[in-house]
Design a protein around this motif. Structure first.
Motif, mmCIF file in Angstrom:
data_model
loop_
_atom_site.group_PDB
_atom_site.id
_atom_site.type_symbol
_atom_site.label_atom_id
_atom_site.label_comp_id
_atom_site.label_asym_id
_atom_site.label_seq_id
_atom_site.Cartn_x
_atom_site.Cartn_y
_atom_site.Cartn_z
ATOM 1 N N CYS A 56 0.866 -1.177 0.000
ATOM 2 C CA CYS A 56 0.000 0.000 0.000
ATOM 3 C C CYS A 56 0.907 1.232 0.000
ATOM 4 O O CYS A 56 2.120 1.129 0.156
ATOM 5 N N VAL A 57 0.302 2.393 -0.154
ATOM 6 C CA VAL A 57 1.103 3.601 -0.369
ATOM 7 C C VAL A 57 1.895 3.998 0.881
ATOM 8 O O VAL A 57 2.951 4.617 0.794
ATOM 9 N N GLY A 58 1.397 3.638 2.058
ATOM 10 C CA GLY A 58 2.195 3.810 3.274
ATOM 11 C C GLY A 58 2.153 5.200 3.894
ATOM 12 O O GLY A 58 1.450 6.107 3.445
ATOM 13 N N CYS B 124 -0.370 8.457 3.196
ATOM 14 C CA CYS B 124 -1.676 8.063 3.727
ATOM 15 C C CYS B 124 -1.734 8.447 5.197
ATOM 16 O O CYS B 124 -0.855 8.066 5.975
ATOM 17 N N LEU C 127 -3.422 7.383 7.553
ATOM 18 C CA LEU C 127 -3.572 6.260 8.493
ATOM 19 C C LEU C 127 -2.295 5.424 8.603
ATOM 20 O O LEU C 127 -2.203 4.525 9.428
ATOM 21 N N GLY C 128 -1.340 5.690 7.745
ATOM 22 C CA GLY C 128 -0.144 4.863 7.670
ATOM 23 C C GLY C 128 0.702 4.915 8.927
ATOM 24 O O GLY C 128 0.937 5.989 9.483
ATOM 25 N N ALA D 143 1.241 -4.053 4.284
ATOM 26 C CA ALA D 143 0.216 -3.040 4.545
ATOM 27 C C ALA D 143 0.678 -2.121 5.660
ATOM 28 O O ALA D 143 1.195 -2.580 6.682
ATOM 29 N N GLY D 144 0.455 -0.838 5.478
ATOM 30 C CA GLY D 144 0.937 0.159 6.432
ATOM 31 C C GLY D 144 0.052 0.363 7.639
ATOM 32 O O GLY D 144 0.395 1.131 8.544
ATOM 33 N N CYS D 145 -1.101 -0.311 7.685
ATOM 34 C CA CYS D 145 -1.980 -0.264 8.861
ATOM 35 C C CYS D 145 -2.987 -1.401 8.744
ATOM 36 O O CYS D 145 -3.063 -2.052 7.700
ATOM 37 N N ALA E 107 -5.964 -1.576 8.008
ATOM 38 C CA ALA E 107 -6.944 -1.518 6.913
ATOM 39 C C ALA E 107 -6.543 -2.446 5.760
ATOM 40 O O ALA E 107 -7.391 -2.890 4.988
ATOM 41 N N SER E 108 -5.263 -2.728 5.640
ATOM 42 C CA SER E 108 -4.752 -3.740 4.712
ATOM 43 C C SER E 108 -5.171 -3.519 3.256
ATOM 44 O O SER E 108 -5.671 -4.435 2.595
ATOM 45 N N CYS E 109 -4.980 -2.296 2.769
ATOM 46 C CA CYS E 109 -5.378 -1.977 1.389
ATOM 47 C C CYS E 109 -4.635 -2.821 0.350
ATOM 48 O O CYS E 109 -5.111 -2.973 -0.766
HETATM 49 S S1 SF4 Z 1 -3.338 -0.059 4.502
HETATM 50 FE FE1 SF4 Z 1 -3.538 1.693 5.863
HETATM 51 S S2 SF4 Z 1 -1.654 2.881 5.494
HETATM 52 FE FE2 SF4 Z 1 -1.919 1.527 3.761
HETATM 53 S S3 SF4 Z 1 -3.044 2.767 2.244
HETATM 54 FE FE3 SF4 Z 1 -4.544 1.529 3.414
HETATM 55 S S4 SF4 Z 1 -5.243 2.913 5.012
HETATM 56 FE FE4 SF4 Z 1 -3.309 3.753 4.224
#
Ligand code: SF4
Length: 209
Positions: free
Chosen positions: A84-86, A90, A92-93, A123-125, A127-129
């Protein structure tokens, strides 16, 4: 998706570490696409497939791409993590996913003969995009550290991975990836998803509850 070549055209997949597309590569791809009427496809693994290359121009196109630093997907290569963009882009990252991807590739990118079908997602949080829970090896940042999942997959029979490690630091993430890839290598003939190995009595990790 398997690459579809014809008698007249071929395709090539450019690896894009951390899903980033460098501008000089973008300009070269754009120029080649205009000259040879190529089609471009951004794959679900965040790589760039260049399609419809005339067979007689294939080597020329690859050489021009390689000239601006492109590397190409090929059998046996260690899988680039899908990320994910991290944190940087982001709100939330929790972590810099591009940096973690880079550290994974610095450690394992030179491995050869990696058996097919394993994928990695970061995934950076929670939410696991990037679909970390639906990937063979999924690494997901939490406020307490990284949780690591194994055996997830999509496809016609999707499966959520099993959490095998909680609250890891980056060194532990690298250690776990190495163990999982080594185990997959030892237990796999030609190709296999990680999920098939979860119930092997010698699978190196128990479920982390
Ligand atoms: S997984 Fe979390 S940090 Fe990564 S893009 Fe989604 S919301 Fe943002």
């Amino acid at each position: 998706m398997n690459e579809h070549n014809t008698a007249e055209t071929k395709s090539v997949t450019i690896m894009l570490p951390a899903g980033r597309l460098p501008l000089d590569l973008l300009r070269t791809v754009d120029d080649l696409a205009e000259r040879f009427r190529l089609k471009l496809y951004l794959s679900t693994l965040q790589n760039l497939r260049v399609m419809g290359i005339p067979v007689e121009k294939f080597d020329e196109v690859k050489a021009e791409l390689a000239g601006v630093g492109a590397t190409f997907k090929g059998p046996g290569r260690f899988p680039l993590p899908r990320i994910c963009v991290g944190k940087a882009d982001c709100k939330l990252g929790l972590v810099d996913t591009a940096a973690l991807s880079s550290h994974i590739m610095e450690r394992f990118g030179s491995r050869s003969n990696v058996k097919p079908k394993i994928k990695i997602a970061l995934a950076g949080c929670p939410a696991s995009c990037s679909g970390a829970l639906l990937t063979d090896i999924g690494v997901l940042a939490t406020r307490a550290g990284y949780d690591i999942y194994a055996g997830g997959k999509g496809g016609p029979q999707p499966r959520v991975g099993r959490r095998i490690v909680r609250q890891a630091d980056e060194a532990k993430v690298l250690e776990v990836i190495e163990k999982l890839v080594d185990f997959h290598d030892a237990r796999t003939g030609s190709k296999q998803r990680m999920g098939k190995l979860l119930d092997d009595p010698e699978f190196p990790f128990a479920e982390a509850v």
